[in-house]
Design a protein around this motif. Structure first.
Motif, PDB file in Angstrom:
ATOM      1  N   GLU A 129       2.837 110.861  42.672  1.00  0.00           N
ATOM      2  CA  GLU A 129       3.451 109.955  44.135  1.00  0.00           C
ATOM      3  C   GLU A 129       3.833 108.751  43.640  1.00  0.00           C
ATOM      4  OE1 GLU A 129       2.559 108.083  48.787  1.00  0.00           O
ATOM      5  OE2 GLU A 129       0.716 108.644  47.654  1.00  0.00           O
ATOM      6  N   PRO A 130       5.765 109.061  44.252  1.00  0.00           N
ATOM      7  CA  PRO A 130       6.647 107.868  44.029  1.00  0.00           C
ATOM      8  C   PRO A 130       5.659 107.003  44.220  1.00  0.00           C
ATOM      9  CG  PRO A 130       7.590 109.656  44.230  1.00  0.00           C
ATOM     10  CD  PRO A 130       6.320 110.055  44.760  1.00  0.00           C
ATOM     11  N   ILE A 131       5.219 105.822  43.968  1.00  0.00           N
ATOM     12  CA  ILE A 131       5.226 104.629  45.118  1.00  0.00           C
ATOM     13  C   ILE A 131       6.862 103.533  45.192  1.00  0.00           C
ATOM     14  CG2 ILE A 131       2.820 105.474  45.219  1.00  0.00           C
ATOM     15  CD1 ILE A 131       2.131 103.130  43.344  1.00  0.00           C
ATOM     16  N   GLY A 132       6.858 103.059  44.105  1.00  0.00           N
ATOM     17  CA  GLY A 132       8.143 102.403  43.897  1.00  0.00           C
ATOM     18  C   GLY A 132       9.056 102.369  42.931  1.00  0.00           C
ATOM     19  N   LEU A 133      10.064 101.551  42.675  1.00  0.00           N
ATOM     20  CA  LEU A 133      11.242 101.396  41.846  1.00  0.00           C
ATOM     21  C   LEU A 133      12.153 100.449  41.889  1.00  0.00           C
ATOM     22  CD1 LEU A 133      13.744 100.746  43.380  1.00  0.00           C
ATOM     23  CD2 LEU A 133      13.104 103.160  44.886  1.00  0.00           C
ATOM     24  N   ALA A 134      12.338 100.331  40.285  1.00  0.00           N
ATOM     25  CA  ALA A 134      13.443  99.103  40.061  1.00  0.00           C
ATOM     26  C   ALA A 134      14.364  99.618  39.384  1.00  0.00           C
ATOM     27  CB  ALA A 134      12.115  98.199  38.925  1.00  0.00           C
ATOM     28  N   SER A 135      15.697  99.041  39.662  1.00  0.00           N
ATOM     29  CA  SER A 135      16.258  99.131  38.774  1.00  0.00           C
ATOM     30  C   SER A 135      17.099  98.062  38.399  1.00  0.00           C
ATOM     31  CB  SER A 135      18.283 100.074  40.000  1.00  0.00           C
ATOM     32  OG  SER A 135      18.349  98.560  40.572  1.00  0.00           O
ATOM     33  N   LEU A 136      17.842  98.808  37.652  1.00  0.00           N
ATOM     34  CA  LEU A 136      19.032  97.756  36.143  1.00  0.00           C
ATOM     35  C   LEU A 136      20.167  98.129  36.304  1.00  0.00           C
ATOM     36  CD1 LEU A 136      16.540  96.543  33.361  1.00  0.00           C
ATOM     37  CD2 LEU A 136      17.886  95.132  34.685  1.00  0.00           C
ATOM     38  N   PRO A 175      19.061  94.153  40.740  1.00  0.00           N
ATOM     39  CA  PRO A 175      19.104  94.694  42.258  1.00  0.00           C
ATOM     40  C   PRO A 175      17.078  94.814  42.987  1.00  0.00           C
ATOM     41  CG  PRO A 175      20.465  96.635  41.394  1.00  0.00           C
ATOM     42  CD  PRO A 175      20.095  96.105  40.437  1.00  0.00           C
ATOM     43  N   MET A 176      17.476  96.167  42.583  1.00  0.00           N
ATOM     44  CA  MET A 176      15.856  96.902  43.337  1.00  0.00           C
ATOM     45  C   MET A 176      14.871  96.303  42.658  1.00  0.00           C
ATOM     46  SD  MET A 176      17.640  99.997  45.254  1.00  0.00           S
ATOM     47  CE  MET A 176      18.297 101.048  44.156  1.00  0.00           C
ATOM     48  N   LEU A 177      14.101  96.511  43.353  1.00  0.00           N
ATOM     49  CA  LEU A 177      12.479  95.603  42.863  1.00  0.00           C
ATOM     50  C   LEU A 177      11.325  95.954  44.022  1.00  0.00           C
ATOM     51  CD1 LEU A 177      10.062  95.638  40.227  1.00  0.00           C
ATOM     52  CD2 LEU A 177      10.504  92.900  41.062  1.00  0.00           C
ATOM     53  N   GLY A 178      10.577  97.397  44.049  1.00  0.00           N
ATOM     54  CA  GLY A 178      10.159  97.441  45.254  1.00  0.00           C
ATOM     55  C   GLY A 178       8.915  98.556  45.278  1.00  0.00           C
ATOM     56  N   ILE A 179       8.301  97.859  46.306  1.00  0.00           N
ATOM     57  CA  ILE A 179       6.580  99.357  46.297  1.00  0.00           C
ATOM     58  C   ILE A 179       6.125  99.532  47.521  1.00  0.00           C
ATOM     59  CG2 ILE A 179       4.145  99.324  45.994  1.00  0.00           C
ATOM     60  CD1 ILE A 179       6.012  98.669  43.231  1.00  0.00           C
ATOM     61  N   ARG A 180       6.016 100.972  48.141  1.00  0.00           N
ATOM     62  CA  ARG A 180       5.707 101.247  49.213  1.00  0.00           C
ATOM     63  C   ARG A 180       4.835 100.472  50.027  1.00  0.00           C
ATOM     64  NH1 ARG A 180       7.857 106.077  50.519  1.00  0.00           N
ATOM     65  NH2 ARG A 180       8.164 107.862  48.592  1.00  0.00           N
ATOM     66  N   ARG A 181       4.889 100.167  51.481  1.00  0.00           N
ATOM     67  CA  ARG A 181       4.763  99.388  52.235  1.00  0.00           C
ATOM     68  C   ARG A 181       2.671 100.061  52.293  1.00  0.00           C
ATOM     69  NH1 ARG A 181       6.834  99.714  57.629  1.00  0.00           N
ATOM     70  NH2 ARG A 181       8.161 101.881  57.008  1.00  0.00           N
ATOM     71  N   GLY A 194      22.454 101.442  31.966  1.00  0.00           N
ATOM     72  CA  GLY A 194      21.679 101.166  32.538  1.00  0.00           C
ATOM     73  C   GLY A 194      20.437 102.181  33.776  1.00  0.00           C
ATOM     74  N   THR A 195      19.260 101.549  34.094  1.00  0.00           N
ATOM     75  CA  THR A 195      18.303 103.067  34.625  1.00  0.00           C
ATOM     76  C   THR A 195      18.127 102.721  36.011  1.00  0.00           C
ATOM     77  OG1 THR A 195      16.226 103.527  33.602  1.00  0.00           O
ATOM     78  CG2 THR A 195      16.662 101.170  33.551  1.00  0.00           C
ATOM     79  N   VAL A 196      17.382 103.235  36.970  1.00  0.00           N
ATOM     80  CA  VAL A 196      16.469 103.515  38.042  1.00  0.00           C
ATOM     81  C   VAL A 196      15.022 103.741  36.981  1.00  0.00           C
ATOM     82  CG1 VAL A 196      16.047 104.076  39.729  1.00  0.00           C
ATOM     83  CG2 VAL A 196      18.156 104.070  39.148  1.00  0.00           C
ATOM     84  N   LEU A 197      13.915 102.999  37.740  1.00  0.00           N
ATOM     85  CA  LEU A 197      12.712 103.480  37.039  1.00  0.00           C
ATOM     86  C   LEU A 197      11.886 103.221  38.815  1.00  0.00           C
ATOM     87  CD1 LEU A 197      12.132 100.436  34.702  1.00  0.00           C
ATOM     88  CD2 LEU A 197      12.361 102.516  34.141  1.00  0.00           C
ATOM     89  N   PHE A 198      11.228 104.602  38.608  1.00  0.00           N
ATOM     90  CA  PHE A 198      10.069 104.843  39.640  1.00  0.00           C
ATOM     91  C   PHE A 198       8.865 104.791  39.274  1.00  0.00           C
ATOM     92  CE2 PHE A 198      13.642 107.714  40.330  1.00  0.00           C
ATOM     93  CZ  PHE A 198      13.645 107.036  41.175  1.00  0.00           C
ATOM     94  N   ALA A 199       7.926 104.169  40.199  1.00  0.00           N
ATOM     95  CA  ALA A 199       6.691 103.986  39.579  1.00  0.00           C
ATOM     96  C   ALA A 199       5.572 105.040  40.261  1.00  0.00           C
ATOM     97  CB  ALA A 199       6.005 102.738  39.963  1.00  0.00           C
TER      98      ALA A 199
END
Length: 380
Positions: free
Chosen positions: A256-263, A300-306, A246-251
């Protein structure tokens, strides 16, 4: 036949609490059966440092000396207005359910809580809800239960509070990457947007970054609770084996890290039939699944900072995270990816899922009730 509910006391009763879902499944009911070792770690303060911040008493229902149901209550140390109930499993008997709810509600009310919510095990950041629709593709931390249990909670007097959804993408049919690639080529900011993988050589720091982004991006969600530093340390322990495939991805935008997704790989098919046991050969089946033998995955995680919501940067970061996640799944030969969970009223996310396309494939429900509660103690 007398029915009593009492707090778990001693190693033998703690083991009965852990093993009850397996016993119920063996009797023909479709309960989730987590690995016994994983379940023990949840209640082990040496592994789960978050137990220093939460009280999580466990209760067993007994009839004629035999365990017939279980429940746990949860409340932050120092108290709070809202408590939780979870780890629910029982024989098909409304009296057992009422007695379990009475035990949890009484414990919470006695410590000043005015409302309970559940099932949550043991916060909303972990396993939640009861399956009420779909869910044919079993996934990690997405519970399964008999169809008769949700109506029984309705009949016990609890109020429906929220549904959370799963959306499943057939990787071979996805339409996102080609469409997003065209959009990205036309965007002037594309060179400042970078998607990178979690650096496993800096796992503690990277998990802290996951925590920081999560606590910001999910802060305004229904029922949101921040992930504490102690929970993050537990997360790091649980995450390490999942990162084999699996992996965790940062945008990152201009660094500047502003978002993430994980698989994470779907190890549930490998765990099926083990009855919660790793020995003698269960560990080998799970290792194969973790190392590349899985055929599906959960996101389980997919989101961007507010602060970036509603901007072109946010839209392109979300699109890029999804593109990279789908590409990762394709390279791992995962045929399906379940995006879960999604709040039922999260229209923007559901619209994004429809465009993938990833139709709704499962629905889980949470209930609530005012305390001290309407669950009279019962005996028979």
């Amino acid at each position: 036949m007398s029915l009593i509910v009492r707090p778990v006391s001693g190693r033998t009763e703690a083991d009965a609490f852990i093993r009850l879902p397996a016993a119920l499944q063996a009797a023909g009911e479709p309960w989730s059966v987590p690995l016994f070792a994983d379940s023990r770690r949840i209640f082990d303060p040496g592994f789960n440092a978050a137990l220093a911040e939460w009280d999580v008493p466990r209760f067993l229902a007994w009839r004629n000396g035999r365990p017939v149901g279980r429940i746990a209550a949860s409340l932050p140390r120092g108290g709070g207005e809202r408590g939780g109930f979870g780890f629910l499993a029982l024989e098909r008997d409304p009296a057992v359910l009422r007695a379990l709810l009475h035990a949890a509600a009484s414990w919470l009310a006695g410590r000043g809580a005015t409302r309970l919510r559940g099932p949550v095990s043991f916060t909303i950041n972990h396993e939640i809800g009861l399956l009420v629709e779909g869910g044919a593709l079993p996934m990690p931390r997405m519970p399964r239960n008999p169809a008769w249990l949700p109506p029984m909670l309705d009949e016990a007097g609890l109020e429906r509070e929220m549904d959370v959804l799963a959306c499943t993408l057939d990787v071979a049919r996805e339409a996102h990457r080609a469409r997003f690639s065209r959009l990205l080529r036309r965007w002037e900011g594309r060179r400042d947007l970078v998607i990178r993988r979690l650096d496993t050589t800096r796992l503690a720091q990277e998990v802290a970054l996951v925590r920081d982004i999560f606590n910001d991006a999910w802060a305004e969600n229904w029922g949101a609770l921040p992930v504490s530093a102690a929970e993050a340390r537990m997360m790091a322990k649980l995450l390490r084996p999942m990162l084999i495939s699996g992996t965790v991805l940062f945008a990152e935008w201009k660094g500047e890290p502003i978002g993430l997704a994980s698989l994470i790989p779907n190890i549930e098919p490998a765990a099926a039939g083990l009855g919660g046991r790793l020995l003698p050969f269960g560990w080998a089946r799970l290792l194969r699944a973790l190392a590349g033998g899985a055929r599906s995955a959960r996101l389980p995680m997919l989101g961007i900072r507010r602060a970036w919501r509603g901007t072109p940067v946010s839209a392109h970061a979300m699109g890029a995270l999804l593109s990279e996640a789908i590409g990762w799944a394709e390279r791992r030969r995962w045929a399906e990816v379940e995006v879960s969970w999604i709040l039922q009223h999260n229209a923007p996310m559901l619209q994004a899922m429809a465009r993938l396309p990833a139709p709704v494939s499962g629905r889980w429900r949470l209930w609530g009730a005012a305390l001290p509660g309407r669950f009279p103690a019962t005996s028979d």
